[in-house]
Motif scaffolding. Structure first.
Motif, PDB file in Angstrom:
ATOM      1  N   SER A 259      -9.378  -2.167   6.064  1.00 21.63           N
ATOM      2  CA  SER A 259      -8.448  -1.729   7.114  1.00 21.63           C
ATOM      3  C   SER A 259      -8.899  -0.395   7.719  1.00 21.63           C
ATOM      4  CB  SER A 259      -7.024  -1.606   6.563  1.00 21.63           C
ATOM      5  OG  SER A 259      -6.937  -0.463   5.748  1.00 21.63           O
ATOM      6  N   LEU A 260      -9.782   0.318   7.006  1.00 25.19           N
ATOM      7  CA  LEU A 260     -10.208   1.623   7.508  1.00 25.19           C
ATOM      8  C   LEU A 260     -11.475   1.563   8.363  1.00 25.19           C
ATOM      9  CD1 LEU A 260      -9.645   3.724   4.262  1.00 25.19           C
ATOM     10  CD2 LEU A 260      -8.245   3.749   6.322  1.00 25.19           C
TER      11      LEU A 260
ATOM     12  N   ARG B  56       0.849  -0.979   8.544  1.00 23.64           N
ATOM     13  CA  ARG B  56      -0.053  -1.382   7.456  1.00 23.64           C
ATOM     14  C   ARG B  56      -0.591  -0.136   6.739  1.00 23.64           C
ATOM     15  NH1 ARG B  56      -5.436  -3.904  10.117  1.00 23.64           N
ATOM     16  NH2 ARG B  56      -5.973  -4.291   7.956  1.00 23.64           N
ATOM     17  N   TYR B  57      -0.767   0.958   7.517  1.00 22.72           N
ATOM     18  CA  TYR B  57      -1.236   2.195   6.890  1.00 22.72           C
ATOM     19  C   TYR B  57      -0.128   2.806   6.032  1.00 22.72           C
ATOM     20  CZ  TYR B  57      -5.004   1.615  10.189  1.00 22.72           C
ATOM     21  OH  TYR B  57      -6.053   1.096  10.882  1.00 22.72           O
ATOM     22  N   LEU B  58       1.109   2.707   6.552  1.00 22.55           N
ATOM     23  CA  LEU B  58       2.255   3.207   5.766  1.00 22.55           C
ATOM     24  C   LEU B  58       2.349   2.442   4.462  1.00 22.55           C
ATOM     25  CD1 LEU B  58       5.261   3.556   8.242  1.00 22.55           C
ATOM     26  CD2 LEU B  58       4.096   5.339   6.978  1.00 22.55           C
ATOM     27  N   SER B  59       2.187   1.124   4.566  1.00 18.87           N
ATOM     28  CA  SER B  59       2.287   0.287   3.371  1.00 18.87           C
ATOM     29  C   SER B  59       1.176   0.634   2.380  1.00 18.87           C
ATOM     30  CB  SER B  59       2.204  -1.181   3.788  1.00 18.87           C
ATOM     31  OG  SER B  59       2.266  -1.990   2.678  1.00 18.87           O
ATOM     32  N   SER B  60      -0.035   0.862   2.894  1.00 19.00           N
ATOM     33  CA  SER B  60      -1.139   1.234   2.002  1.00 19.00           C
ATOM     34  C   SER B  60      -0.838   2.547   1.304  1.00 19.00           C
ATOM     35  CB  SER B  60      -2.431   1.415   2.790  1.00 19.00           C
ATOM     36  OG  SER B  60      -3.032   0.183   2.990  1.00 19.00           O
ATOM     37  N   MET B  61      -0.329   3.533   2.113  1.00 27.00           N
ATOM     38  CA  MET B  61      -0.106   4.861   1.545  1.00 27.00           C
ATOM     39  C   MET B  61       1.020   4.861   0.521  1.00 27.00           C
ATOM     40  SD  MET B  61      -0.468   7.224   4.837  1.00 27.00           S
ATOM     41  CE  MET B  61      -1.759   8.420   4.964  1.00 27.00           C
ATOM     42  N   THR B  62       1.901   3.904   0.571  1.00 27.22           N
ATOM     43  CA  THR B  62       3.012   3.874  -0.390  1.00 27.22           C
ATOM     44  C   THR B  62       2.756   2.781  -1.431  1.00 27.22           C
ATOM     45  OG1 THR B  62       4.197   2.542   1.238  1.00 27.22           O
ATOM     46  CG2 THR B  62       4.761   4.863   1.127  1.00 27.22           C
ATOM     47  N   ASN B  63       2.923   1.522  -1.033  1.00 27.49           N
ATOM     48  CA  ASN B  63       2.856   0.427  -2.012  1.00 27.49           C
ATOM     49  C   ASN B  63       1.486   0.296  -2.673  1.00 27.49           C
ATOM     50  OD1 ASN B  63       5.477  -0.193  -1.154  1.00 27.49           O
ATOM     51  ND2 ASN B  63       4.634  -1.298   0.587  1.00 27.49           N
ATOM     52  N   ASP B  64       0.418   0.218  -1.824  1.00 28.53           N
ATOM     53  CA  ASP B  64      -0.906  -0.004  -2.400  1.00 28.53           C
ATOM     54  C   ASP B  64      -1.342   1.169  -3.276  1.00 28.53           C
ATOM     55  OD1 ASP B  64      -0.933  -2.379  -1.174  1.00 28.53           O
ATOM     56  OD2 ASP B  64      -2.280  -1.838   0.447  1.00 28.53           O
ATOM     57  N   PHE B  65      -1.033   2.395  -2.826  1.00 30.03           N
ATOM     58  CA  PHE B  65      -1.427   3.556  -3.629  1.00 30.03           C
ATOM     59  C   PHE B  65      -0.653   3.614  -4.947  1.00 30.03           C
ATOM     60  CE2 PHE B  65      -4.733   6.004  -1.867  1.00 30.03           C
ATOM     61  CZ  PHE B  65      -4.773   5.678  -0.525  1.00 30.03           C
ATOM     62  N   ASN B  66       0.613   3.175  -4.926  1.00 31.87           N
ATOM     63  CA  ASN B  66       1.379   3.122  -6.193  1.00 31.87           C
ATOM     64  C   ASN B  66       0.733   2.135  -7.150  1.00 31.87           C
ATOM     65  OD1 ASN B  66       3.230   4.975  -5.533  1.00 31.87           O
ATOM     66  ND2 ASN B  66       4.803   3.546  -4.863  1.00 31.87           N
ATOM     67  N   THR B  67       0.365   0.961  -6.601  1.00 30.44           N
ATOM     68  CA  THR B  67      -0.284  -0.043  -7.453  1.00 30.44           C
ATOM     69  C   THR B  67      -1.610   0.494  -7.984  1.00 30.44           C
ATOM     70  OG1 THR B  67       0.658  -1.683  -5.965  1.00 30.44           O
ATOM     71  CG2 THR B  67      -0.965  -2.479  -7.513  1.00 30.44           C
ATOM     72  N   LEU B  68      -2.372   1.156  -7.101  1.00 31.26           N
ATOM     73  CA  LEU B  68      -3.663   1.708  -7.549  1.00 31.26           C
ATOM     74  C   LEU B  68      -3.469   2.758  -8.639  1.00 31.26           C
ATOM     75  CD1 LEU B  68      -6.071   2.297  -4.533  1.00 31.26           C
ATOM     76  CD2 LEU B  68      -6.248   0.662  -6.384  1.00 31.26           C
ATOM     77  N   GLU B  69      -2.433   3.587  -8.466  1.00 34.88           N
ATOM     78  CA  GLU B  69      -2.206   4.640  -9.464  1.00 34.88           C
ATOM     79  C   GLU B  69      -1.887   4.026 -10.826  1.00 34.88           C
ATOM     80  OE1 GLU B  69       0.506   7.749  -8.396  1.00 34.88           O
ATOM     81  OE2 GLU B  69       0.418   8.620 -10.401  1.00 34.88           O
TER      82      GLU B  69
END
Ligand SMILES: Nc1ncnc2c1ncn2[C@@H]1O[C@H](COP(=O)(O)OP(=O)(O)OP(=O)(O)O)[C@@H](O)[C@H]1O
Length: 543
Positions: free
Chosen positions: A305-306, A107-120
């Motif tokens: 999640s944090l 879930r952290y990997l997903s946040s660091m990749t997918n969620d951060f891309n969406t946020l950017e």
């Protein structure tokens, strides 16, 4: 995370100020150019000549301003990305060890990749694009107002309608973005699992099952993406419709003014230019505003999640271990499971004592170690270290006093030296002593670059026993006060294991708690006590 966005505010303001200067100067130059057109049409060549130089000056300044706009925009993007990613990593490593272990770390990997891309895309660049859009829109509006101030009314109406549509449509968008983020979590976790089990998939011919599952998960994500795209297209289409209608109204107005002679040729072109400047940002606003409104939910999901679920305030500072660890009536059960794993444990572990923990499989040896390592807290009774309740002792202090040797070994992709020192400064003799005591000397001597040879991919290029010995050397060098070992010798041959165990038991200034299935007759007597953990059934525990 919002605080980190606020920290990047000066960079955003700098980038937007440059955009404002650029858009303002550009509008001024346009306005001047078209006034000169009117002068030229009236045959006033002298006035045209007099204004040419300042027009040219303005046009030239536009070039560096354009470059500065691109540079400050990129700087803002870089800074804000770094701030939130650093914040994220810091928070992840602020999680309790046990809570982190319990979760699926994909879930952290997903946040660091997918969620951060969406946020950017949606938030970081969304804010900047909306800001730039508003500036460009205002510049266009100003151009219009220099011809007829009533045009401002049209602009205000367009903005209000745009905002309304964005707010109304952001609700279903938010839900779908959140659902897609959850799907990405599952997808990342699945990919991680399948790749880790690569050899099992091959050996047991599971290709078909893997391909089917992969297809299904990808399909779900694609479908969700399709729903999001459809919603965005719908929002854009309705906004375009309203905007085109409004612009059409403005054009009719200008046409009427031109026919009735209320505006000049230059004025007509100014209005067209103004509309042109307003159109593009409006389309961008239409695209970005609804996305911007969805970012809050994603941030909340990431922040949740944090968070540590178990939080107890740790107030006791402990810089050294001087006397003993006492377990008083300690009992334990895992939070999601009512089974009593350990019960009524009373035990004293003296400083520099050597303890061997044995017992049947499932008896609770690892659980006892988790309690002693402060990964979990007792559910009954208390563990005292030098009289302080371990629960109250600051984690950073306690972790500084302990070292762990486990069966599961982790090595960094770095030199043997850095894997042993863990990037801390030690004297060369100290490193060599630890290497010798851990039985690693022969191995290091045989390496092409000795201690400076690089270990790849968690020790792919060295054997299981060598990996264990690197970790043993690491623990010996750390000069910890307490050493916890969990089946540390499992991947070593008997001879080597016995040798290293003897070395460790011979160390005077360290307390050793060793959980092991393997008990050597000739090393057993080196222990001060053999503790048998038999779970919560009778006899409960004896030490
Ligand atoms: N996270 C957990 N949640 C619930 N129960 C757990 C958890 N971890 C372990 N247990 C249970 O606690 C009991 C003790 O497990 P533990 O791993 O401490 O035993 P052990 O003596 O170290 O076993 P082994 O020698 O096989 O490694 C077992 O019944 C196990 O199923």
């Amino acid at each position: 995370m919002l605080k980190k966005l606020i920290k990047a505010l000066p960079y955003l303001l700098l980038a937007l100020t440059i955009s404002l200067l650029l858009a303002g100067l550009d509008a001024l130059v346009t306005r001047k150019m078209l006034s000169m057109l009117d002068l030229a049409l009236k045959g006033n060549v002298a006035a045209v000549k007099a204004q040419t130089l300042s027009l040219l000056g303005g046009a030239i300044i536009l070039v560096p301003l354009g470059v500065a706009e691109a540079m400050t925009g990129n700087l803002y993007r870089k800074k804000v990305n770094l701030y939130i990613k650093n914040y994220y990593v810091e928070k992840v490593f602020g999680k309790n060890i046990r809570e982190f272990q319990k979760e699926n770390n994909s879930r952290y990997l997903s946040s660091m990749t997918n969620d951060f891309n969406t946020l950017e895309t949606n938030l970081i660049m969304g804010i900047y694009t909306v800001g730039k859009g508003v500036i460009s829109f205002l510049a266009g509006m100003w151009l219009l107002s220099t011809v007829d101030y009533r045009m401002i009314l049209f602009a205000v109406i367009i903005i209000a309608v745009n905002l309304l549509i964005s707010i109304v449509t952001s609700k279903p968008l938010k839900r779908n973005y959140k659902e897609r983020s959850d799907l990405f979590d599952g997808y990342t976790s699945y990919i991680k699992e399948v790749l880790s089990a690569f050899h099992i998939v091959k050996n047991y011919n599971l290709h078909e099952k893997v391909t089917e599952d992969y297809y299904q998960k990808s399909d779900e994500i694609q479908n969700k993406g399709f729903v999001i795209d459809r919603l965005i297209s719908f929002v854009n289409a309705s906004q375009n419709f309203i905007m085109n209608g409004s612009f059409y109204g403005i054009l009719c107005g200008i046409g009427y003014m031109a026919v009735t002679g209320r505006i000049t040729a230059g004025g007509l072109i100014v209005i067209m230019e103004g509309i042109n400047r307003m159109t593009f940002p409006i389309f961008e606003l239409a695209e970005n505003l609804p996305k911007l409104f969805t970012a809050g939910d994603l941030i909340n999901k990431i922040e949740d999640s944090l968070k540590n679920k178990v939080t107890c305030e740790e107030t006791v500072e402990l810089k050294d271990f001087t006397e003993k660890i006492q377990l008083k009536e300690v009992g334990f059960h895992y939070e999601e499971d009512d089974r009593q794993i350990l019960k009524d444990i009373n035990l004293t572990l003296k400083k520099n004592g050597k303890y061997l923990v044995v017992g049947p499989s499932g008896g609770g040896k690892s659980t006892l170690l988790r309690l002693l390592r402060k990964y979990v807290n007792p559910t009954e009774g208390a563990i005292l270290i030098d009289g302080h309740n371990l629960m109250d002792v600051k984690k950073e202090d306690y972790f500084g006093l302990i070292a762990n040797i486990e069966q599961q070994v982790f090595l960094f992709e770095d030199t043997v030296r850095n894997n042993i020192t863990l990037y801390k400064e030690y004297k060369e003799e100290e490193i060599q002593k630890a290497v010798k005591d851990a039985g690693l000397w022969e191995f290091v001597r045989g390496l092409p670059k000795g201690l400076d040879t690089v270990i790849y991919d968690n020790g792919r290029n060295i054997s299981g026993g060598e990996r264990s010995r690197v970790v043993i050397a690491r623990a010996l060098l750390s000069k910890a006060r307490i050493l916890f070992m969990d089946e540390a010798f499992a991947s070593l041959d008997m001879e080597r294991a016995r040798e290293i165990e003897k070395t460790i038991l011979g160390l005077e200034d360290i307390t050793v708690i060793n959980v092991s299935h393997v008990i050597f007759k000739d090393t057993k007597d080196f222990y001060d006590k053999v503790i048998t953990v038999k779970g919560s059934t009778s006899p409960l525990f004896n030490g």
